[in-house]
Scaffold this motif. Structure first.
Motif, mmCIF file in Angstrom:
data_model
loop_
_atom_site.group_PDB
_atom_site.id
_atom_site.type_symbol
_atom_site.label_atom_id
_atom_site.label_comp_id
_atom_site.label_asym_id
_atom_site.label_seq_id
_atom_site.Cartn_x
_atom_site.Cartn_y
_atom_site.Cartn_z
ATOM 1 N N LEU A 133 0.774 2.285 -11.107
ATOM 2 C CA LEU A 133 1.447 2.811 -9.925
ATOM 3 C C LEU A 133 2.932 2.467 -9.919
ATOM 4 O O LEU A 133 3.778 3.333 -9.626
ATOM 5 C CB LEU A 133 0.784 2.262 -8.660
ATOM 6 N N HIS A 190 -4.922 -0.663 -10.994
ATOM 7 C CA HIS A 190 -3.874 0.311 -10.684
ATOM 8 C C HIS A 190 -2.443 -0.222 -10.634
ATOM 9 O O HIS A 190 -1.502 0.586 -10.647
ATOM 10 C CB HIS A 190 -4.160 0.957 -9.316
ATOM 11 N N THR A 228 -8.024 -3.936 -7.024
ATOM 12 C CA THR A 228 -7.155 -2.773 -7.145
ATOM 13 C C THR A 228 -5.959 -3.065 -8.047
ATOM 14 O O THR A 228 -5.454 -2.168 -8.722
ATOM 15 C CB THR A 228 -6.669 -2.301 -5.768
ATOM 16 N N TYR A 243 0.819 -1.217 0.000
ATOM 17 C CA TYR A 243 0.000 0.000 0.000
ATOM 18 C C TYR A 243 0.852 1.265 0.000
ATOM 19 O O TYR A 243 0.387 2.329 -0.422
ATOM 20 C CB TYR A 243 -0.922 -0.039 1.217
ATOM 21 N N ARG A 266 1.082 3.856 -3.041
ATOM 22 C CA ARG A 266 0.146 4.949 -3.322
ATOM 23 C C ARG A 266 0.588 6.278 -2.710
ATOM 24 O O ARG A 266 -0.134 7.278 -2.813
ATOM 25 C CB ARG A 266 -1.251 4.574 -2.814
#
Length: 287
Positions: A193, A189, A185, A156, A159
């Motif tokens: 990302l 993404h 996700t 995480y 992000r």
């Protein structure tokens, strides 16, 4: 050619379940498989040893001297390779953290990074409340491997670009993102990302991953991205895979030379209060 700086890194991917012992054996198997291709570093994914509900994740948190960690230390020493356990629920005197453990080629724990950004989100009707399981870390971490500066992040964290910029400004040439990304996700993404973090910092970004069904479906696609943004490896949805890549660090200097964004950062401006301007859009506005 003399003077070339390279880092051989193994990315790994497997389907994790709630059987801690079985998952440890898969991790050891993939370390052994990678070692045949003589990497400098083997990267294991986040939650590679156990994936379950919040309650069972907390119940199965391990201390750094647990037998399961000893088994990974033995595998690192036997193969004379650095192993990074990309994220484990780490039971410490200060509480449970999501820690990336750095195991050196002698089998010693050389350091750790505690995940800073906790996954508190609701995705596809499922509530992920990591803050009920673990505490957040408070500092970025760089590790030097064979003369290469490697930044540690977890899942995480990807992000939050400010963490990656801080690592790059501190000298990171490669940034690791071991993950257990949700399928929803990930599909939306993941590639974007990871490519963005590589491009904006002119560095390699390398991510091992979990895949398949479990407590929640995870996306897989363990990935490596070059400093100019090219995807140089993608393990897709393979359920037990390892690939060794040789990273040529000259690509970092080349990318940063072409686009010197690190030299152009202005932290003093970013830290300033934002000046707000109002625009009158009513019909009564006059010149």
């Amino acid at each position: 050619m003399s003077g070339q700086r390279r880092l051989r890194i193994a990315i790994t991917q497997w389907q994790v379940n709630g059987d801690l012992s079985a998952n440890v054996e898969v991790a050891r198997e993939l370390i052994d498989r990678a070692a045949a291709d003589r990497p400098d570093l083997v990267l294991l994914p986040e939650n590679g040893l156990f994936l379950g509900t919040n309650a069972t994740m907390r119940e199965n948190a391990l201390s750094e001297d647990a037998p399961q960690i000893d088994a990974l230390r033995e595998a690192a020493a036997r193969n004379n390779v650095t192993v990074i356990l990309g994220g484990m629920k780490n039971r410490t005197p200060d509480g449970v953290f999501n820690s990336a453990l750095v195991i050196d080629p002698r089998g010693a724990i050389a350091g750790r990074y505690d995940k800073v950004h906790l996954f508190d989100a609701r995705i596809g009707g499922v509530s992920f409340e990591a803050s009920t399981v673990e505490r957040g870390g408070t500092e970025p971490v760089l590790v030097e491997i064979n003369g290469v500066q490697v930044g540690l992040t977890i899942c995480y964290d990807v992000r939050f670009p400010e963490l990656y910029r801080a690592l790059a400004l501190a000298g990171a040439e490669v940034i690791l993102v071991p993950s257990a990304f949700t399928r929803i996700t990930g599909d939306a993404h993941w590639h974007t990302l990871l490519r963005a973090r590589a491009i904006e910092n002119g560095c390699f970004v390398v991510a091992s991953a979990t895949v398949g069904e479990g407590a929640f479906p995870t996306y897989g696609h363990a990935l490596a991205v070059a400093p100019w943004g090219e995807v140089i490896a993608d393990l897709g949805e393979e359920d037990r895979a390892v690939r060794v890549l040789e990273l040529d660090l000259a690509a970092v200097a080349e990318a940063r030379g072409r686009l010197p964004v690190l030299a152009g950062t202005k932290p003093q401006v970013y830290a300033s209060a934002v000046r707000r301007v109002a625009v009158n859009t009513t019909e009564e506005a006059t010149l």
